[in-house]
Design an enzyme around this catalytic site. Structure first.
Site, PDB file in Angstrom:
ATOM      1  N   LYS A  59       0.857  -1.188   0.000  1.00 11.54           N
ATOM      2  CA  LYS A  59       0.000   0.000   0.000  1.00 11.54           C
ATOM      3  C   LYS A  59       0.887   1.229   0.000  1.00 11.54           C
ATOM      4  CE  LYS A  59      -3.626   2.378   2.538  1.00 11.54           C
ATOM      5  NZ  LYS A  59      -4.658   2.278   3.579  1.00 11.54           N
ATOM      6  N   LYS A  67       1.292  10.037   5.632  1.00 12.66           N
ATOM      7  CA  LYS A  67       1.388   8.636   6.045  1.00 12.66           C
ATOM      8  C   LYS A  67       2.675   7.957   5.566  1.00 12.66           C
ATOM      9  CE  LYS A  67      -3.606   8.033   6.630  1.00 12.66           C
ATOM     10  NZ  LYS A  67      -4.740   7.085   6.544  1.00 12.66           N
ATOM     11  N   GLU A  90       7.476  -6.568   1.193  1.00 15.47           N
ATOM     12  CA  GLU A  90       6.237  -6.541   1.986  1.00 15.47           C
ATOM     13  C   GLU A  90       5.359  -7.758   1.683  1.00 15.47           C
ATOM     14  OE1 GLU A  90       5.159  -4.762   4.374  1.00 15.47           O
ATOM     15  OE2 GLU A  90       6.147  -2.804   4.340  1.00 15.47           O
ATOM     16  N   LYS A 112      -2.223  -1.520  -3.825  1.00 18.16           N
ATOM     17  CA  LYS A 112      -3.064  -0.324  -3.744  1.00 18.16           C
ATOM     18  C   LYS A 112      -2.227   0.923  -3.823  1.00 18.16           C
ATOM     19  CE  LYS A 112      -5.986   1.979  -0.441  1.00 18.16           C
ATOM     20  NZ  LYS A 112      -6.500   1.993   0.901  1.00 18.16           N
ATOM     21  N   SER A 118     -10.283   5.442  -4.744  1.00 14.36           N
ATOM     22  CA  SER A 118     -11.242   6.543  -4.900  1.00 14.36           C
ATOM     23  C   SER A 118     -10.798   7.598  -5.920  1.00 14.36           C
ATOM     24  CB  SER A 118     -11.503   7.185  -3.542  1.00 14.36           C
ATOM     25  OG  SER A 118     -10.295   7.672  -2.970  1.00 14.36           O
ATOM     26  N   TYR A 155     -15.148   0.825  -6.860  1.00 13.28           N
ATOM     27  CA  TYR A 155     -16.417   1.548  -6.700  1.00 13.28           C
ATOM     28  C   TYR A 155     -17.268   1.413  -7.965  1.00 13.28           C
ATOM     29  CZ  TYR A 155     -13.625   3.331  -2.899  1.00 13.28           C
ATOM     30  OH  TYR A 155     -12.808   3.389  -1.789  1.00 13.28           O
TER      31      TYR A 155
END
Ligand code: PBG
Length: 329
Positions: free
Chosen positions: A200, A222, A238, A253, A279, A318
């Protein structure tokens, strides 16, 4: 008429008719590949459109259940659930995240009661519960790792108790997959799986989602836990750790700007690979579509097909409902 050139190979032969093209198609998007993200909030009879995500809504539980009936009728097999948590329930320890009567826990129970066949995936991360909007406990401006993992374990257990099929840690703390797997097994939840947000990235594509959940970080960013957008080998590191720690499915992601990572992970592992069409990717297509600048439906199908072609088995998107409808016609 010109005499035919002495060509042995004419790739156009196989593109001549629709039937031939279908015969040699390498990648096919189906409704079984889709996971639909949904937003739930407290209250009754509420359906609020998210301004930066046209045609995506926050629902109160009663209306969400109706919506999910439609989703199932379209053939969609799985949803990913995200809660909007009221400000007064947020604290630095994320206490509300493992409340057995919390919004997520009640929602999962209700879904499993009414639509048991629908696969429910819950998000395991502190940001919707944190006054700071960070995915971990904050101390002196730092995000604490091991203290956060303890809370994530409690959250995952409470989701399992509520009936979640898969828990999906999206926080990027070190060691959380192993800790959650061990705890689930000790408590007897051997059949609850883990969809790990393994690679991510610290991406600017999450903006509209943070609007939806009012979860934007209140200070800093972040980058001390999500990955550097410039890195590819680190994604494999990871992924390898999450496989070792017991992940059942692996997520990349965002998706669109990271198709190379999806391919690399696909070649590296036999586990199912999930792409999160996030998004911001959704918002860009919707915005251009609304302006009439692109053929929206075709661009949606092209975009999701590219993710499968890159190696994704599943796509969290979505667009799931819209795509399911298109595929039925
Ligand atoms: C947080 C989380 C985020 C998304 C899913 N889970 C946002 C973030 O990391 O800040 C983003 C999804 C999207 O943009 O569609 N744990």
């Amino acid at each position: 008429m010109v005499a035919p050139h002495p060509l042995i190979h004419r790739p156009r032969r196989l593109r001549r008719t629709e039937a031939l093209r279908r015969l040699v198609k390498e990648t096919e998007l189906t409704v079984n590949d889709l996971i639909y993200p949904v937003f739930v909030m407290e209250g009754e009879n509420i359906k609020q459109e998210i301004p930066s995500m046209p045609q995506c809504y926050r629902y109160s539980l009663d209306l969400l259940l109706k919506e999910l009936q439609d989703v199932v009728n379209l053939g969609i097999k799985a949803i990913a659930l995200f809660p909007l948590i009221a400000d007064e329930k947020k604290d630095n320890q994320g206490t509300e995240s493992y409340n057995p009567n919390g919004l997520v826990q009640r929602t999962v129970k209700a879904i499993k009661q009414e639509i048991p066949q629908l696969i429910v995936i819950t998000d395991v991360a502190l940001d919707p519960y944190s006054p700071y909007g960070h995915d971990g406990i904050v101390e002196n401006g730092q995000i604490l790792n091991d203290e956060t993992v303890e809370v994530l374990v409690k959250m995952a257990l409470s989701h399992a108790e509520a009936g979640a099929d898969l828990v999906a840690p999206s926080d990027m703390m070190d060691g959380r997959i192993g800790a959650i797997r061990r705890a689930l097994d000790v408590e007897g939840w051997i059949n609850v799986g883990i969809l790990a947000y393994s690679a991510k990235y610290a991406s600017a594509y999450y903006g509209p989602f943070r609007d939806a959940l009012a979860s934007a970080p209140k200070f800093g960013d972040k980058q001390t836990y999500q990955m550097d957008i410039a890195n590819s080998r680190e994604a494999i590191k990871e992924i390898a750790l999450d496989i070792e720690e017991g992940a059942d499915l692996l997520m990349i992601k965002p998706a669109l700007a990271y198709l190379d990572i999806i391919r690399r992970v696909r070649d590296y592992t036999h586990l199912p690979v999930v792409a999160y069409n996030v998004s911001g990717e959704y918002a860009m297509i919707k915005a251009a579509g609304q302006q009439g600048w692109i053929d929206e439906k075709k661009v949606i199908l092209e975009t999701l097909t590219s993710m499968k072609r890159a190696g994704a088995d599943l796509i969290l998107t979505y667009f799931a409902k819209e795509v399911a409808l298109m595929l039925h016609h």
